[in-house]
Design an enzyme around this catalytic site. Structure first.
Site, PDB file in Angstrom:
ATOM      1  N   PHE A 196       0.894  -1.301  -0.055  1.00  0.00           N
ATOM      2  CA  PHE A 196       0.092  -0.104   0.050  1.00  0.00           C
ATOM      3  C   PHE A 196       0.974   1.408  -0.025  1.00  0.00           C
ATOM      4  O   PHE A 196       0.450   2.283   0.467  1.00  0.00           O
ATOM      5  CB  PHE A 196      -0.872   0.063   1.213  1.00  0.00           C
ATOM      6  CG  PHE A 196      -1.800  -1.353   1.361  1.00  0.00           C
ATOM      7  CD1 PHE A 196      -2.669  -1.554   0.306  1.00  0.00           C
ATOM      8  CD2 PHE A 196      -1.790  -1.998   2.273  1.00  0.00           C
ATOM      9  CE1 PHE A 196      -3.304  -2.728   0.151  1.00  0.00           C
ATOM     10  CE2 PHE A 196      -2.333  -3.089   2.362  1.00  0.00           C
ATOM     11  CZ  PHE A 196      -3.145  -3.617   1.315  1.00  0.00           C
ATOM     12  N   ARG A 197       2.088   1.125  -0.555  1.00  0.00           N
ATOM     13  CA  ARG A 197       3.005   2.467  -0.836  1.00  0.00           C
ATOM     14  C   ARG A 197       3.249   2.825   0.721  1.00  0.00           C
ATOM     15  O   ARG A 197       3.714   3.998   0.962  1.00  0.00           O
ATOM     16  CB  ARG A 197       2.105   3.547  -1.308  1.00  0.00           C
ATOM     17  CG  ARG A 197       1.904   3.030  -2.703  1.00  0.00           C
ATOM     18  CD  ARG A 197       2.946   3.219  -3.826  1.00  0.00           C
ATOM     19  NE  ARG A 197       2.461   3.143  -5.208  1.00  0.00           N
ATOM     20  CZ  ARG A 197       2.359   1.982  -5.866  1.00  0.00           C
ATOM     21  NH1 ARG A 197       2.766   0.700  -5.238  1.00  0.00           N
ATOM     22  NH2 ARG A 197       2.127   1.917  -7.106  1.00  0.00           N
ATOM     23  N   LEU A 198       3.153   2.123   1.739  1.00  0.00           N
ATOM     24  CA  LEU A 198       3.522   2.532   3.195  1.00  0.00           C
ATOM     25  C   LEU A 198       4.948   1.981   3.338  1.00  0.00           C
ATOM     26  O   LEU A 198       5.309   1.052   4.280  1.00  0.00           O
ATOM     27  CB  LEU A 198       2.537   1.953   4.051  1.00  0.00           C
ATOM     28  CG  LEU A 198       1.040   2.369   4.000  1.00  0.00           C
ATOM     29  CD1 LEU A 198       0.286   1.893   4.922  1.00  0.00           C
ATOM     30  CD2 LEU A 198       1.042   3.981   4.178  1.00  0.00           C
ATOM     31  N   HIS A 199       5.978   2.582   2.429  1.00  0.00           N
ATOM     32  CA  HIS A 199       7.152   2.073   2.320  1.00  0.00           C
ATOM     33  C   HIS A 199       8.100   2.347   3.654  1.00  0.00           C
ATOM     34  O   HIS A 199       7.739   3.503   4.438  1.00  0.00           O
ATOM     35  CB  HIS A 199       8.117   2.533   1.273  1.00  0.00           C
ATOM     36  CG  HIS A 199       7.149   2.494  -0.068  1.00  0.00           C
ATOM     37  ND1 HIS A 199       6.666   1.270  -0.514  1.00  0.00           N
ATOM     38  CD2 HIS A 199       6.577   3.423  -0.918  1.00  0.00           C
ATOM     39  CE1 HIS A 199       6.160   1.379  -1.622  1.00  0.00           C
ATOM     40  NE2 HIS A 199       6.171   2.778  -1.859  1.00  0.00           N
TER      41      HIS A 199
END
Ligand SMILES: Cc1cc2nc3c(=O)[nH]c(=O)nc-3n(C[C@H](O)[C@H](O)[C@H](O)COP(=O)(O)O)c2cc1C
Length: 219
Positions: A196-199
Site C-alpha cells: 500500500f505504498r507504506l514504504h
C-alpha cells in the site's frame, strides 16, 4: 486457444513482490554494515550489475546531471568509482564537489541513496585498479575522449588502432585522465517497498567524524 503454461513464481519473487512484507530489513545500526547486507542480497537477485549506481553531479550553475557508474569499492570512507577526469561528470565534480548516488535494486524492491562531497582517490589506488583491467579496456581508456563529440564510429576505431600500435608489445599504463573518485557520504537513506505504498525509510546522517544518527521518514 491454448493457454500459456503456468510458471509458478520462485520463492524470491514471492518474497519480494510488491505486496510482500519483507519484515525487518534495517538489520544493523551501522549504515555501512547495513549497505553491505543489502548489497549482498541485491547481488544474489539482480540479473546483472547490482553495483550500478546513478551518480548525480551538478555544474557550476548548480544544474543537475545524472548517469550510471559502477561502484568499485565500498567501506566506511565511502563509495569509489572510476571515470575520466575530463568527462562531463569529471568537469562537473571539479567545479562543484558535491554529489549524490542512488542504487535501485528492482529485484528486491529496495533503494539506497547517498549524498556528500567527492574526493579523488590516490593515484596509486587508481594505478592498481587500472592494472587489473583487461588490456582492451586499458587501450579503450587511452582512445576515448569521454563525453567529447565523436565524428563517427570509424574515428573511434582509428583511435583504438593508433593506441594498439603505440602500446604494441608494451604494458598499457593508466592515462592521467582516468582516475578514481570517492563519494564521502554525509547522508545515507535506505528505502524498502511495503504494501500500500507504506514504504519504510531510514535516514542516517553523519554526526561527528564516525558517528551516525538515524531517523525514520514518512514514506
Ligand atoms: C550500468 C552502467 C555502468 C556504467 N559504469 C560506468 C563507469 O563505471 N564509469 C564511467 O565512466 N562510465 C560508466 N558508464 C557510462 C556512463 O553512464 C556515462 O555514459 C559516461 O560515463 C559519460 O558520462 P558523462 O558524460 O556524464 O561524464 C556506465 C553506464 C552504465 C549503463
Amino acid at each position: 486457444m491454448p493457454r500459456a503454461p503456468f510458471i509458478p513464481p520462485t520463492p524470491s519473487e514471492e518474497a519480494y513482490s510488491a505486496d510482500a512484507d519483507q519484515g525487518e530489513v534495517f538489520t544493523s545500526a551501522d549504515p555501512f554494515e547495513l549497505f553491505e547486507q543489502w548489497f549482498a542480497l541485491a547481488r544474489a537477485h539482480e540479473i546483472n550489475d547490482a553495483n550500478a549506481m546513478a551518480l548525480a553531479t551538478a555544474d557550476r550553475e548548480a544544474a543537475p546531471d545524472v548517469r550510471m557508474v559502477l561502484l568499485k569499492d565500498f567501506d566506511p570512507r565511502g563509495l569509489s568509482f572510476y571515470t575520466s577526469e575530463t568527462s562531463a561528470k569529471g568537469r562537473q565534480i571539479a567545479g562543484n564537489h558535491r554529489a549524490a548516488a542512488l542504487f535501485h535494486w528492482k529485484s528486491i524492491r529496495r533503494q539506497v541513496r547517498f549524498r556528500g562531497p567527492v574526493e579523488k582517490l590516490p593515484t596509486l589506488e587508481a594505478d592498481a585498479y587500472f592494472a587489473e583491467r583487461a588490456r582492451g579496456a586499458r587501450i579503450a581508456a587511452w582512445a576515448s575522449k569521454q563525453s567529447a563529440p565523436l565524428a563517427d564510429r570509424a574515428a573511434l576505431d582509428a583511435a583504438i588502432a593508433a593506441m594498439e600500435k603505440k602500446f604494441e608489445g608494451k604494458d598499457v599504463p593508466r592515462p592521467d585522465h582516468w582516475i578514481g573518485y570517492r563519494l564521502v557520504p554525509e547522508e545515507i537513506e535506505f528505502w524498502v517497498n511495503r504494501p500500500f505504498r507504506l514504504h519504510d525509510r531510514l535516514l542516517f546522517t553523519r554526526s561527528g567524524k564516525d558517528g551516525w544518527n538515524s531517523t525514520r521518514l514518512y514514506p
